[in-house]
Scaffold this motif. Structure first.
Motif, PDB file in Angstrom:
ATOM      1  N   VAL A   1       7.281 -37.239 -51.266  1.00  0.00           N
ATOM      2  CA  VAL A   1       8.336 -36.340 -50.791  1.00  0.00           C
ATOM      3  C   VAL A   1       9.708 -36.929 -51.153  1.00  0.00           C
ATOM      4  CG1 VAL A   1       9.402 -35.279 -48.758  1.00  0.00           C
ATOM      5  CG2 VAL A   1       6.914 -35.428 -48.921  1.00  0.00           C
ATOM      6  N   GLY A   2       9.822 -38.260 -51.037  1.00  0.00           N
ATOM      7  CA  GLY A   2      11.076 -38.913 -51.401  1.00  0.00           C
ATOM      8  C   GLY A   2      11.435 -38.678 -52.862  1.00  0.00           C
ATOM      9  N   VAL A   3      10.444 -38.737 -53.728  1.00  0.00           N
ATOM     10  CA  VAL A   3      10.693 -38.491 -55.151  1.00  0.00           C
ATOM     11  C   VAL A   3      11.073 -37.023 -55.373  1.00  0.00           C
ATOM     12  CG1 VAL A   3       9.628 -38.437 -57.443  1.00  0.00           C
ATOM     13  CG2 VAL A   3       9.228 -40.396 -55.939  1.00  0.00           C
ATOM     14  N   ALA A   4      10.353 -36.123 -54.698  1.00  0.00           N
ATOM     15  CA  ALA A   4      10.671 -34.694 -54.829  1.00  0.00           C
ATOM     16  C   ALA A   4      12.097 -34.417 -54.366  1.00  0.00           C
ATOM     17  CB  ALA A   4       9.675 -33.857 -54.004  1.00  0.00           C
ATOM     18  N   ARG A   5      12.497 -35.060 -53.263  1.00  0.00           N
ATOM     19  CA  ARG A   5      13.838 -34.857 -52.732  1.00  0.00           C
ATOM     20  C   ARG A   5      14.891 -35.351 -53.727  1.00  0.00           C
ATOM     21  NH1 ARG A   5      15.667 -37.632 -47.080  1.00  0.00           N
ATOM     22  NH2 ARG A   5      15.384 -39.508 -48.324  1.00  0.00           N
ATOM     23  N   ALA A   6      14.593 -36.486 -54.381  1.00  0.00           N
ATOM     24  CA  ALA A   6      15.559 -37.029 -55.341  1.00  0.00           C
ATOM     25  C   ALA A   6      15.713 -36.123 -56.559  1.00  0.00           C
ATOM     26  CB  ALA A   6      15.125 -38.427 -55.770  1.00  0.00           C
ATOM     27  N   LEU A   7      14.644 -35.386 -56.874  1.00  0.00           N
ATOM     28  CA  LEU A   7      14.671 -34.544 -58.076  1.00  0.00           C
ATOM     29  C   LEU A   7      15.192 -33.136 -57.798  1.00  0.00           C
ATOM     30  CD1 LEU A   7      11.193 -35.489 -59.578  1.00  0.00           C
ATOM     31  CD2 LEU A   7      13.416 -36.029 -60.573  1.00  0.00           C
ATOM     32  N   ALA A   8      15.493 -32.846 -56.520  1.00  0.00           N
ATOM     33  CA  ALA A   8      15.690 -31.454 -56.111  1.00  0.00           C
ATOM     34  C   ALA A   8      16.775 -30.724 -56.897  1.00  0.00           C
ATOM     35  CB  ALA A   8      15.986 -31.383 -54.614  1.00  0.00           C
TER      36      ALA A   8
ATOM     37  N   ASN B   1       5.776 -27.366 -44.084  1.00  0.00           N
ATOM     38  CA  ASN B   1       6.290 -27.274 -42.722  1.00  0.00           C
ATOM     39  C   ASN B   1       5.910 -28.451 -41.833  1.00  0.00           C
ATOM     40  OD1 ASN B   1       7.601 -24.779 -43.114  1.00  0.00           O
ATOM     41  ND2 ASN B   1       5.604 -23.769 -43.073  1.00  0.00           N
ATOM     42  N   ARG B   2       5.374 -29.496 -42.444  1.00  0.00           N
ATOM     43  CA  ARG B   2       5.077 -30.684 -41.641  1.00  0.00           C
ATOM     44  C   ARG B   2       6.335 -31.505 -41.436  1.00  0.00           C
ATOM     45  NH1 ARG B   2      -0.523 -33.456 -43.649  1.00  0.00           N
ATOM     46  NH2 ARG B   2      -1.807 -31.580 -43.631  1.00  0.00           N
ATOM     47  N   TYR B   3       6.297 -32.346 -40.401  1.00  0.00           N
ATOM     48  CA  TYR B   3       7.364 -33.328 -40.218  1.00  0.00           C
ATOM     49  C   TYR B   3       6.931 -34.644 -40.855  1.00  0.00           C
ATOM     50  CZ  TYR B   3       9.735 -30.112 -37.137  1.00  0.00           C
ATOM     51  OH  TYR B   3      10.397 -29.027 -36.639  1.00  0.00           O
ATOM     52  N   PRO B   4       7.902 -35.449 -41.294  1.00  0.00           N
ATOM     53  CA  PRO B   4       7.568 -36.692 -41.989  1.00  0.00           C
ATOM     54  C   PRO B   4       6.626 -37.602 -41.214  1.00  0.00           C
ATOM     55  CG  PRO B   4       9.898 -36.232 -42.242  1.00  0.00           C
ATOM     56  CD  PRO B   4       9.359 -35.192 -41.288  1.00  0.00           C
ATOM     57  N   SER B   5       6.717 -37.581 -39.870  1.00  0.00           N
ATOM     58  CA  SER B   5       5.865 -38.483 -39.091  1.00  0.00           C
ATOM     59  C   SER B   5       4.387 -38.146 -39.262  1.00  0.00           C
ATOM     60  CB  SER B   5       6.239 -38.403 -37.614  1.00  0.00           C
ATOM     61  OG  SER B   5       6.193 -37.061 -37.175  1.00  0.00           O
TER      62      SER B   5
ATOM     63  N   HIS C   1      13.776 -35.385 -38.390  1.00  0.00           N
ATOM     64  CA  HIS C   1      13.926 -34.146 -37.627  1.00  0.00           C
ATOM     65  C   HIS C   1      13.843 -32.909 -38.517  1.00  0.00           C
ATOM     66  CE1 HIS C   1      17.803 -35.111 -39.264  1.00  0.00           C
ATOM     67  NE2 HIS C   1      18.336 -33.972 -38.874  1.00  0.00           N
ATOM     68  N   GLN C   2      13.582 -33.119 -39.814  1.00  0.00           N
ATOM     69  CA  GLN C   2      13.485 -31.968 -40.713  1.00  0.00           C
ATOM     70  C   GLN C   2      12.089 -31.896 -41.319  1.00  0.00           C
ATOM     71  OE1 GLN C   2      16.578 -32.296 -43.622  1.00  0.00           O
ATOM     72  NE2 GLN C   2      18.212 -31.972 -42.133  1.00  0.00           N
ATOM     73  N   THR C   3      11.657 -30.673 -41.607  1.00  0.00           N
ATOM     74  CA  THR C   3      10.354 -30.504 -42.236  1.00  0.00           C
ATOM     75  C   THR C   3      10.408 -31.055 -43.666  1.00  0.00           C
ATOM     76  OG1 THR C   3      10.937 -28.355 -43.131  1.00  0.00           O
ATOM     77  CG2 THR C   3       9.912 -28.385 -40.950  1.00  0.00           C
ATOM     78  N   VAL C   4       9.230 -31.224 -44.235  1.00  0.00           N
ATOM     79  CA  VAL C   4       9.135 -31.694 -45.616  1.00  0.00           C
ATOM     80  C   VAL C   4       9.961 -30.808 -46.547  1.00  0.00           C
ATOM     81  CG1 VAL C   4       7.516 -31.852 -47.555  1.00  0.00           C
ATOM     82  CG2 VAL C   4       6.940 -32.888 -45.345  1.00  0.00           C
ATOM     83  N   ALA C   5       9.837 -29.482 -46.385  1.00  0.00           N
ATOM     84  CA  ALA C   5      10.568 -28.565 -47.276  1.00  0.00           C
ATOM     85  C   ALA C   5      12.081 -28.745 -47.110  1.00  0.00           C
ATOM     86  CB  ALA C   5      10.170 -27.123 -46.988  1.00  0.00           C
TER      87      ALA C   5
END
Lengths: 384, 219
Positions: A154-161, A140-144, A99-103
């Motif tokens: 994106v998962g790696v980017a999120r882990a490094l945030a 601004n895309r959604y994961p789907s 339910h959240q955008t990539v960013a």
């Protein structure tokens, strides 16, 4: 960039209620130290406790006994929520928030830490670029709307945030196809060269372990650490029959893939150039155990081989004497690739050339065999 | 057959009853949702609570509405509560099941990622689980609104103070025009509410639309 921190397991045991040792997911007296900035791969068959071990680091699972340290601090003494926010976590199914955008996904931990919106946005942009996703297209895309490989990035980017010193990765590339997996592996290795995080990486794939790990911990069912060492040590000297079977009968070949040509001492070739005195060249060639003379040009670039018996006893050397050629290797060629090329070659010696193409020395199949026998080859890393 | 003149003369009364219908419905839907959210979250967190709540809710739904409305009169008299208590009880059945199903529909990897990144239990519920349960929650709201609008009509059995548009059905059982106004009005209201809530859902969950589009493209 925050500095990396070591991760230490001290006699860590996890038993599940009603079961003794030797049950799936259990961990038995695990002790190991991952130095700061290194990649340690936990590898083993399913049920060996590798994922349990990983999840004990961010306390998704609590150990039955033993201690885990990050840096010098016992994680059991830390607030569990603060601990987790300070550790990057990547899982196989990625677990992006649909339910959240990539960013917004990328900025999850910064948001939990209370960063203001501007800083979160900047950080998300920076990280998307880091993992090779154009922020203007993806933020601004959604994961789907992403492919499997894009989701994992994106998962790696999120882990490094929040720039954590330690990154945990649980079979991160297990759900993508082999071609994408290899690309993601290479990207992670490149990323790690810049970031130098302490990474604990779980996989059941020994090839992935050898490729990704500075250190490899082979675990076996029952949660026992079967062997802990560099990929080269594990391939060269498996500590038990289990490890030998697990790394596979082709471990010699796998090990060759870890070593590059520049790790070996090359054999100097006997060389001559067109126009040189033939008698002198013949004398030098016959004095050398290798039965061929290497014909080179004025810049020492190889032209071809001359059989020592074909060298005339008088006159000068001509280029027409060259009858065969060998594969050329760079210093970065892996021994596995070198051997593969030598099997096909007419003269069983490859010529190692420098960046300008000048011959530096010879590499024979016998030299490759000898290097894998003595088990002392430096731990030059392939991959990347 | 239809006495258009009667309708023309009673537009004010019809509008008033429509307003009452909406009021009774909205109160029931809102109170029921608040109660259900609490019960559903409790059910999702504590397993034993869940079977009890769902069990009781199932029993309530088997009680005929006419019987429940009438049975309450001797107990609590005739007031707004007499109508709203049954209405709220019936919404609970629908809501609780849907909210629990919504919370259950959150993928385990999403939960694990949220925990691993350091969400607190309440933070995870508010920021991850409830937003992801919204599509099923609104599906429940749509069902409950249609059901409640129908039950408000039936509440006309309790007398002139209630019933919304249902009032016209019970006032003069022999006058076809009035019955039609009550029945058609109720149906139109139910359909409008469903359409409105459907739009609301698409508004609230743009991400679910993206998923639908992708699913559509994949097939």
């Amino acid at each position: 960039m925050s500095s990396a921190e070591r991760v230490v397991f001290e006699h860590v045991t996890k038993r599940y209620p009603g079961t003794g040792a030797g049950n799936p997911g259990a961990v038995e007296d695990l002790s190991l130290e991952v130095p700061a900035g290194k990649v340690c791969v936990l590898v083993g068959p399913s049920g060996c406790g590798k994922t349990t071990s990983l999840k004990m680091i961010n306390r998704l699972i609590e150990p039955t006994s033993g201690r885990i340290l990050i840096g010098d601090r016992d994680i059991a003494q830390q607030d569990v929520i603060a601990l987790r926010r300070g550790i990057g976590y990547v899982i196989q199914q990625v677990g992006l928030f649909p339910h959240q955008t990539v960013a917004d996904n990328v900025a999850t931990v910064p948001r939990l830490l209370g960063w203001d919106e501007g800083r979160r946005k900047d950080r998300a942009t920076e990280l998307l670029e880091l993992v090779g996703l154009d922020p203007t297209r993806y933020a601004n895309r959604y994961p789907s709307a992403l492919s499997g490989g894009e989701r994992q990035r994106v998962g790696v980017a999120r882990a490094l945030a929040a720039d954590p010193p330690v990154l945990l990765m649980d079979e991160p590339f297990g759900a993508v196809d082999p071609i994408v997996r290899e690309r993601l592996q290479n990207e992670l290795l490149n990323l790690q060269e810049q970031l130098a995080k302490t990474i604990l990486f779980v996989t059941h794939d020994i090839d992935e372990a050898i490729k990704m790990g500075d250190l490899v911990a082979v675990m076996q069912v029952g949660g026992h650490l079967a062997q802990f060492g560099t990929p080269d040590e594990i391939l060269a000297n498996p500590a038990s029959d289990f490890v030998a079977r697990f790394v596979g009968a082709d471990r010699g070949l796998k090990r060759l893939a870890l070593t590059r040509v520049d790790a070996l001492e090359l054999m100097p070739p006997v060389t001559a150039s067109s126009g040189d005195d033939a008698a002198d060249a013949r004398r030098r060639a016959l004095a050398d155990p290798f039965p061929y003379l290497l014909l080179v040009d004025a810049e020492r670039r190889p032209i071809g081989w001359v059989d020592q018996d074909d060298i005339p006893s008088s006159g000068t050397i001509g280029e027409d004497l060259a009858t065969a050629m060998s594969p050329l290797f760079s210093r970065r060629t892996t021994l596995k690739d070198a051997l593969a090329m030598l099997i096909e070659a007419e003269v069983h010696a490859g010529i190692v050339v420098d960046g300008k193409g000048a011959a530096m020395g010879l590499l024979t199949a016998d030299m490759i065999f000898a290097s894998s026998r003595d088990g002392r080859s430096p731990e030059a890393r392939a991959g990347a | 057959m239809i006495d258009w003149g009667w309708i023309g003369d009673h537009l004010g009364a019809i509008a008033g009853r429509l307003g009452q219908h909406l009021e009774l419905t909205v109160i029931a839907l809102a109170v029921g949702f608040a109660l259900s959210l609490g019960l559903a979250i409790l059910s999702a967190r504590v397993r034993p609570v869940r079977s009890i709540v769902i069990g009781i809710a199932g029993i309530v739904f088997t009680i005929p509405s006419l019987a429940l409305f009438s049975a309450l009169v001797p107990i609590i008299g005739l007031s707004l509560l007499t109508v709203e208590v049954p209405l709220v009880l019936y919404t609970l059945v629908i809501y609780v099941r849907n909210i629990v199903a919504g919370l259950d529909s959150v993928p385990p990897d999403v939960i694990e990622a949220a925990d691993g990144m350091g969400y607190t239990a309440n933070g995870r519920l508010a920021r991850v689980e409830l937003p992801l349960a919204v599509p099923l929650m609104i599906a429940g709201l749509r069902l409950a609104s249609v059901s409640t609008i129908g039950l408000v009509t039936i509440s006309g059995i309790l007398g002139q103070s209630f019933g919304g548009l249902g009032f016209f059905i019970f006032e003069r059982p022999t006058f076809a025009t009035e019955i039609l106004v009550g029945a058609v009005g109720s149906i139109a209201l139910a359909i409008s509410a469903d359409v409105f809530l459907g739009r609301l859902q698409r508004r609230l969950t743009p991400w679910a639309r993206a998923m639908d589009t992708q699913a559509g493209a994949a097939t």
